[in-house]
Design a protein around this motif. Structure first.
Motif, PDB file in Angstrom:
ATOM      1  N   ASP A  14     -19.938 -12.411   5.105  1.00 56.40           N
ATOM      2  CA  ASP A  14     -20.199 -11.530   3.950  1.00 56.40           C
ATOM      3  C   ASP A  14     -19.276 -11.134   3.113  1.00 56.40           C
ATOM      4  OD1 ASP A  14     -21.160  -9.245   2.305  1.00 56.40           O
ATOM      5  OD2 ASP A  14     -22.474  -8.741   3.544  1.00 56.40           O
ATOM      6  N   MET A  15     -19.166 -11.571   1.880  1.00 51.11           N
ATOM      7  CA  MET A  15     -17.626 -11.390   0.947  1.00 51.11           C
ATOM      8  C   MET A  15     -17.787  -9.925   0.773  1.00 51.11           C
ATOM      9  SD  MET A  15     -16.591 -14.321   0.810  1.00 51.11           S
ATOM     10  CE  MET A  15     -15.299 -13.689   0.057  1.00 51.11           C
ATOM     11  N   GLU A  16     -18.712  -9.093   0.606  1.00 53.57           N
ATOM     12  CA  GLU A  16     -18.700  -7.819   0.277  1.00 53.57           C
ATOM     13  C   GLU A  16     -18.008  -7.144   1.621  1.00 53.57           C
ATOM     14  OE1 GLU A  16     -21.832  -5.622  -1.271  1.00 53.57           O
ATOM     15  OE2 GLU A  16     -22.399  -7.337  -2.633  1.00 53.57           O
ATOM     16  N   ALA A  17     -18.298  -7.261   2.774  1.00 50.51           N
ATOM     17  CA  ALA A  17     -17.961  -6.496   3.936  1.00 50.51           C
ATOM     18  C   ALA A  17     -16.636  -6.925   4.124  1.00 50.51           C
ATOM     19  CB  ALA A  17     -18.885  -7.194   5.038  1.00 50.51           C
ATOM     20  N   ILE A  18     -16.173  -8.396   3.896  1.00 54.57           N
ATOM     21  CA  ILE A  18     -14.746  -8.778   4.103  1.00 54.57           C
ATOM     22  C   ILE A  18     -13.710  -7.965   3.052  1.00 54.57           C
ATOM     23  CG2 ILE A  18     -13.372 -10.658   3.631  1.00 54.57           C
ATOM     24  CD1 ILE A  18     -15.538 -12.391   4.902  1.00 54.57           C
ATOM     25  N   ALA A  19     -14.205  -7.871   2.064  1.00 52.00           N
ATOM     26  CA  ALA A  19     -13.526  -7.349   0.815  1.00 52.00           C
ATOM     27  C   ALA A  19     -13.200  -5.753   1.489  1.00 52.00           C
ATOM     28  CB  ALA A  19     -14.313  -7.196  -0.433  1.00 52.00           C
ATOM     29  N   GLN A  20     -14.398  -5.167   1.718  1.00 52.71           N
ATOM     30  CA  GLN A  20     -14.390  -3.733   2.234  1.00 52.71           C
ATOM     31  C   GLN A  20     -13.202  -3.694   3.451  1.00 52.71           C
ATOM     32  OE1 GLN A  20     -18.021  -2.124   3.589  1.00 52.71           O
ATOM     33  NE2 GLN A  20     -17.633  -0.255   2.180  1.00 52.71           N
ATOM     34  N   LEU A  21     -13.278  -4.467   4.394  1.00 46.65           N
ATOM     35  CA  LEU A  21     -12.522  -4.588   5.536  1.00 46.65           C
ATOM     36  C   LEU A  21     -11.042  -4.420   5.031  1.00 46.65           C
ATOM     37  CD1 LEU A  21     -14.168  -6.942   7.979  1.00 46.65           C
ATOM     38  CD2 LEU A  21     -13.839  -4.456   8.398  1.00 46.65           C
ATOM     39  N   LEU A  22     -10.632  -5.465   4.007  1.00 46.21           N
ATOM     40  CA  LEU A  22      -9.345  -5.694   3.604  1.00 46.21           C
ATOM     41  C   LEU A  22      -8.825  -4.273   2.786  1.00 46.21           C
ATOM     42  CD1 LEU A  22      -9.800  -9.422   2.473  1.00 46.21           C
ATOM     43  CD2 LEU A  22      -8.678  -8.611   4.404  1.00 46.21           C
ATOM     44  N   GLU A  23      -9.658  -3.815   2.368  1.00 45.20           N
ATOM     45  CA  GLU A  23      -9.314  -2.612   1.603  1.00 45.20           C
ATOM     46  C   GLU A  23      -8.904  -1.154   2.435  1.00 45.20           C
ATOM     47  OE1 GLU A  23     -12.575  -1.370  -1.176  1.00 45.20           O
ATOM     48  OE2 GLU A  23     -12.148  -3.044  -2.280  1.00 45.20           O
ATOM     49  N   ASP A  24      -9.519  -1.260   3.690  1.00 47.03           N
ATOM     50  CA  ASP A  24      -9.041  -0.143   4.772  1.00 47.03           C
ATOM     51  C   ASP A  24      -7.954  -0.261   5.327  1.00 47.03           C
ATOM     52  OD1 ASP A  24     -11.754   0.692   4.197  1.00 47.03           O
ATOM     53  OD2 ASP A  24     -12.711  -0.228   5.954  1.00 47.03           O
TER      54      ASP A  24
END
Length: 126
Positions: free
Chosen positions: A116-126
């Protein structure tokens, strides 16, 4: 004979590498795991292009994937997988591939395996 290991689910088929429980290692006390990694298995089998030539255009993390381990104390499998794979049909296919029934496993979605690209982006932001 039941096995553990890493897998992908693509176009209705389970692809992966299985390890006999007798050959497994205790990664944590009481938890049997294979030493297979998704990266190494993907490369070893040439992106599984024998099963589907289109896979040559994908990297290992692009396809929904997971890992099967075995809990010694509970005498149950534990399957960590992309939440996109949590359905009765997919669970049955994964369990059949590794030689157990879906009821012999604890099924857990894991962000480590997400596509899930949104979940991956969120992980990378944290």
């Amino acid at each position: 004979m039941s096995k553990i290991g890493v897998f992908w689910f693509f176009d209705g088929e389970v692809l992966g590498e299985k390890t006999q429980l007798s050959e497994a290692q205790q990664s944590l006390p009481g938890l049997l795991d294979s030493d297979a990694t998704h990266v190494a298995v993907w490369e070893k089998y040439g992106n599984f292009t024998d099963s589907s030539p289109i896979l040559a255009h994908y990297d290992y993390q692009d396809i929904p994937r997971g890992r099967v381990l075995y809990q010694l104390r509970k005498q149950r499998f534990i399957v960590y997988l992309d939440k996109a794979l949590i359905s009765k049909e997919v669970k049955s296919a994964i369990a059949e591939y590794f030689g157990f029934t879906p009821h012999q496993a604890d099924w857990k979605s894991d962000l480590h395996y997400t596509t899930d690209m949104e979940a991956i982006a969120q992980l990378l932001e944290d």
